[in-house]
Design an enzyme around this catalytic site. Structure first.
Site, PDB file in Angstrom:
ATOM      1  N   THR A   1       0.867  -1.190   0.000  1.00 55.59           N
ATOM      2  CA  THR A   1       0.000   0.000   0.000  1.00 55.59           C
ATOM      3  C   THR A   1       0.904   1.241   0.000  1.00 55.59           C
ATOM      4  O   THR A   1       1.223   1.760  -1.064  1.00 55.59           O
ATOM      5  CB  THR A   1      -0.948  -0.015   1.219  1.00 55.59           C
ATOM      6  OG1 THR A   1      -0.186  -0.211   2.412  1.00 55.59           O
ATOM      7  CG2 THR A   1      -1.977  -1.121   1.091  1.00 55.59           C
TER       8      THR A   1
ATOM      9  N   THR B   1      -1.719  -2.583   8.397  1.00 49.01           N
ATOM     10  CA  THR B   1      -1.187  -3.923   8.261  1.00 49.01           C
ATOM     11  C   THR B   1       0.223  -4.219   7.873  1.00 49.01           C
ATOM     12  O   THR B   1       0.768  -3.681   6.934  1.00 49.01           O
ATOM     13  CB  THR B   1      -1.992  -4.732   7.243  1.00 49.01           C
ATOM     14  OG1 THR B   1      -3.322  -4.541   7.488  1.00 49.01           O
ATOM     15  CG2 THR B   1      -1.613  -6.172   7.307  1.00 49.01           C
TER      16      THR B   1
ATOM     17  N   ASN C   1       1.504  11.093   9.486  1.00 47.85           N
ATOM     18  CA  ASN C   1       0.387  10.654  10.330  1.00 47.85           C
ATOM     19  C   ASN C   1      -0.580  11.752  10.718  1.00 47.85           C
ATOM     20  O   ASN C   1      -1.700  11.470  11.146  1.00 47.85           O
ATOM     21  CB  ASN C   1       0.916   9.961  11.578  1.00 47.85           C
ATOM     22  CG  ASN C   1       1.411   8.575  11.257  1.00 47.85           C
ATOM     23  OD1 ASN C   1       0.625   7.733  10.847  1.00 47.85           O
ATOM     24  ND2 ASN C   1       2.701   8.359  11.372  1.00 47.85           N
TER      25      ASN C   1
ATOM     26  N   LYS D   1       4.555  -7.064   3.258  1.00 46.67           N
ATOM     27  CA  LYS D   1       4.301  -5.635   3.092  1.00 46.67           C
ATOM     28  C   LYS D   1       4.139  -5.021   4.478  1.00 46.67           C
ATOM     29  O   LYS D   1       3.818  -5.716   5.436  1.00 46.67           O
ATOM     30  CB  LYS D   1       3.080  -5.362   2.208  1.00 46.67           C
ATOM     31  CG  LYS D   1       1.766  -5.869   2.709  1.00 46.67           C
ATOM     32  CD  LYS D   1       0.893  -4.947   3.513  1.00 46.67           C
ATOM     33  CE  LYS D   1       0.863  -3.523   3.084  1.00 46.67           C
ATOM     34  NZ  LYS D   1      -0.117  -2.765   3.956  1.00 46.67           N
TER      35      LYS D   1
ATOM     36  N   GLU E   1       7.611   4.582   8.874  1.00 48.24           N
ATOM     37  CA  GLU E   1       7.180   5.930   8.488  1.00 48.24           C
ATOM     38  C   GLU E   1       8.192   6.980   8.931  1.00 48.24           C
ATOM     39  O   GLU E   1       8.420   7.176  10.106  1.00 48.24           O
ATOM     40  CB  GLU E   1       5.830   6.218   9.110  1.00 48.24           C
ATOM     41  CG  GLU E   1       4.764   5.265   8.610  1.00 48.24           C
ATOM     42  CD  GLU E   1       3.562   5.227   9.514  1.00 48.24           C
ATOM     43  OE1 GLU E   1       3.719   5.493  10.717  1.00 48.24           O
ATOM     44  OE2 GLU E   1       2.482   4.925   9.008  1.00 48.24           O
TER      45      GLU E   1
ATOM     46  N   THR F   1      -8.981  11.397   7.021  1.00 47.11           N
ATOM     47  CA  THR F   1      -9.996  10.420   6.606  1.00 47.11           C
ATOM     48  C   THR F   1     -10.937  11.037   5.584  1.00 47.11           C
ATOM     49  O   THR F   1     -11.239  12.218   5.656  1.00 47.11           O
ATOM     50  CB  THR F   1     -10.830   9.969   7.829  1.00 47.11           C
ATOM     51  OG1 THR F   1     -10.538  10.810   8.917  1.00 47.11           O
ATOM     52  CG2 THR F   1     -10.480   8.561   8.191  1.00 47.11           C
TER      53      THR F   1
END
Lengths: 378, 378
Positions: free
Chosen positions: A140, A173, A373, A162, A251, A378
């Site tokens: 992703t 995930t 982050n 991943k 990240e 959203t």
């Protein structure tokens, strides 16, 4: 006798890249799978766990990326079941030997018709498994594909994964799949799997958060008989390599931090303290600032339930002894240069009390982590 | 009959500001003190704990800021003892009724001669306790003084504190001192203290790290008899107010986050889940980004050992119901505006299963946090 794969597109990724992967094993294989302990889990995880309760034998797996199939009510479980059913029909195999995995955004219903259509397509273009390509399809927000291969004598172990944060900005995930040509019975496989996972995937962290979809499987292809110790070593090597790639892709990471706690009286003590240091935001920001801040490391080490003796222990950054009851200011200076010049920073805490040790990997905490982050919405 | 204080300068703060505080109580008072659980603790903490093991009666406290007296070997304990001794001599009181506290940089030996000289000076200029000024003297990187006062009827409770992060960039420590005019026996005081601490100072976090010097004391001045329930409420109010001020002054904080877990089957469950949400970097960065990211909140809530039912629970941000088995997208939009417009962001997770609740306070995680913690160097 080969592992095959097929790739499809369900339109789940913004860029329209391939997002559906089917993997077909040459026959029903013994498999061991471990899933997230999170109670808020994806429909796909709930479904696959149910399948595995009945049997530990797997013939195919189907994975979609771009949508976590999580937080969408019980529909998520039904959708996972439909994916397994359609895969089984296409490949003419048993439905209860198909596992389903999902990774991506939480809270959006799967566009199930598109997904089923992509399964049809994938099953029509089977080719030998290409672990690099497989990783790309299931990725992703990963910035590079994660795959690895080990061959010693006749033993072959390979895997793909991943993940770039335990929960990426809603792109939930870590997924990892390892294939081994050795023949392992279900019990032995599961024991090995749990043992290896503790020292590899369960000893890494980007942000200390577990995801809704984390899954890690090992599949025994049953081709050769092999010495168990060799199997263990090869599986450990492949697992650790994949796990470290996830940390490396953490990240905003600019450094990998390897935390070693050694000479502890108990394994659990070594592990708990190593984890505490690795999860400390203060240690992680210090490494980002290339600051050999031994005070923060020791304050983290001291903050578990296990006592440490601050007048006896030794703390090294790289091979620079920065503290042994008192700080060593010259060593702190050389440790700073070490942190500037190296990509993997080793922190070694020697408790000087026993024989147990544990190693934990994490990444540093940077402005980029906050950016990724906080600015994702959203 | 008054609490007195004296201020001195030992040259421990870069700017040469006052850094030494002596507080003299009108007589030996019942006191209850709680200290960091960290095993890597300051010499001052080790010393004061030893004093309190012998007796729960306190006559004076002496606090230096700018140096944590920690990580300097056993010398730290000797220095604390010298500070107590000198204070006792100056004030003509018992040495074992003097407690010592330190806060500041870890790993630098205290310039003890300067500190003792500052104690002499402070003891020579005693004046009535000014809680604002007291907070300023003991502060390190705090951006505002922290003090509060409650009066109901005859009951008076007042306190001062410092802290802006559980471990500030090596400027270790939360310190808090509360004075109450009610007469409380040592056992009752200690019970109340522990109970109140759990719901106040032990339910706040800036970065989840405990410090080497954290200390919190309540001193009973023994002037009036008062109803225990009134005492409890007043102490709780003063403690919570001081605790929230520390969160508000959290490193880089732009929002206070109030996490409420309610209707849990067990108090420990409510608390564990509230703490997990409050400590999540992903939740904290989402709040910094004003992102009503319910998926991250639920993934944190689900990652403890306590099961949650994702199909039954309800999640509110402010009073916007964003999830009850499925997300509500309109409410998510209004929650976003709520997060933009309010300084204190309330997250309420209703587990719909019992009667227990817990509230936890934290701050968001911003670029400024990284700046403060990465750019500070030893």
């Amino acid at each position: 006798m080969q592992v095959l794969m097929g790739v499809g597109k369900a339109g789940l990724k913004r860029e329209g890249k391939p997002d559906l992967l089917v993997v077909l094993l040459p026959q029903a294989c013994n498999a061991s799978f471990l899933f997230t302990n999170n109670h808020f889990k994806a429909g796909s995880v709930i479904y696959s766990q149910k399948v595995l309760e009945k049997s530990r034998v797997v013939r195919a797996i189907v994975i979609n990326s771009g949508n976590a199939n999580c937080g969408v009510g019980k529909e998520g479980i039904i959708h996972a079941e439909l994916m397994a059913k359609r895969t089984a029909e296409n490949l003419d195999i048993e439905e209860d030997q198909v596992l389903v995995f999902s990774t991506g955004v939480i809270g959006k219903p799967l566009p199930i018709d598109n997904v089923l259509k992509a399964i049809d397509d994938a099953c029509n273009v089977l080719e030998p498994l290409d672990i690099k390509r497989a990783s790309e399809v299931i990725s992703t927000t990963d910035s590079f594909p994660k795959y690895t291969f080990v061959k010693t004598g006749l033993l072959e172990v390979y895997g793909f994964a991943k993940g770039a944060g335990m929960i990426h900005p809603n792109m939930a995930t870590m997924l990892a799949f390892i294939f081994i040509n050795a023949d392992l019975d279900p019990f032995t496989l599961n024991q090995l799997h749990k043992e290896i996972t503790e020292r590899t995937f369960n000893s890494i962290s980007v942000d200390g958060c577990t995801s809704t979809n984390d899954s890690f499987g090992i599949i025994s292809l049953g081709v050769i008989k092999e010495d168990l110790e060799k199997v263990r070593q090869a599986l450990h090597q492949v697992s650790l390599d994949l796990a470290k790639k996830i940390v490396e892709d953490g990240e905003g990471a600019t450094r990998i931090i390897k935390v070693v706690v050694k000479n502890a009286s108990l394994e659990l003590k070594a592990r708990t303290i190593a984890e505490k240091i690795a999860l400390s935001n203060l240690v992680k920001t210090a490494v980002f600032g290339r600051d050999p801040n031994w005070g923060r490391i020791l304050a983290s080490a001291g903050s578990t339930a296990f006592p440490i003796d601050q007048f006896k222990l030794k703390l090294y950054i790289g091979n620079h002894l920065v503290y042994d009851g008192k700080p060593h200011l010259k060593a702190v200076q050389s440790a700073k240069r070490y942190m500037e010049e190296n990509k993997e920073i080793e922190i070694v805490l020697d408790l000087m009390e026993g024989k147990e040790s544990w190693t934990y990997y994490t990444s540093d905490l940077s402005y980029e982590y906050i950016k990724i982050n906080a600015e994702y919405t959203t």
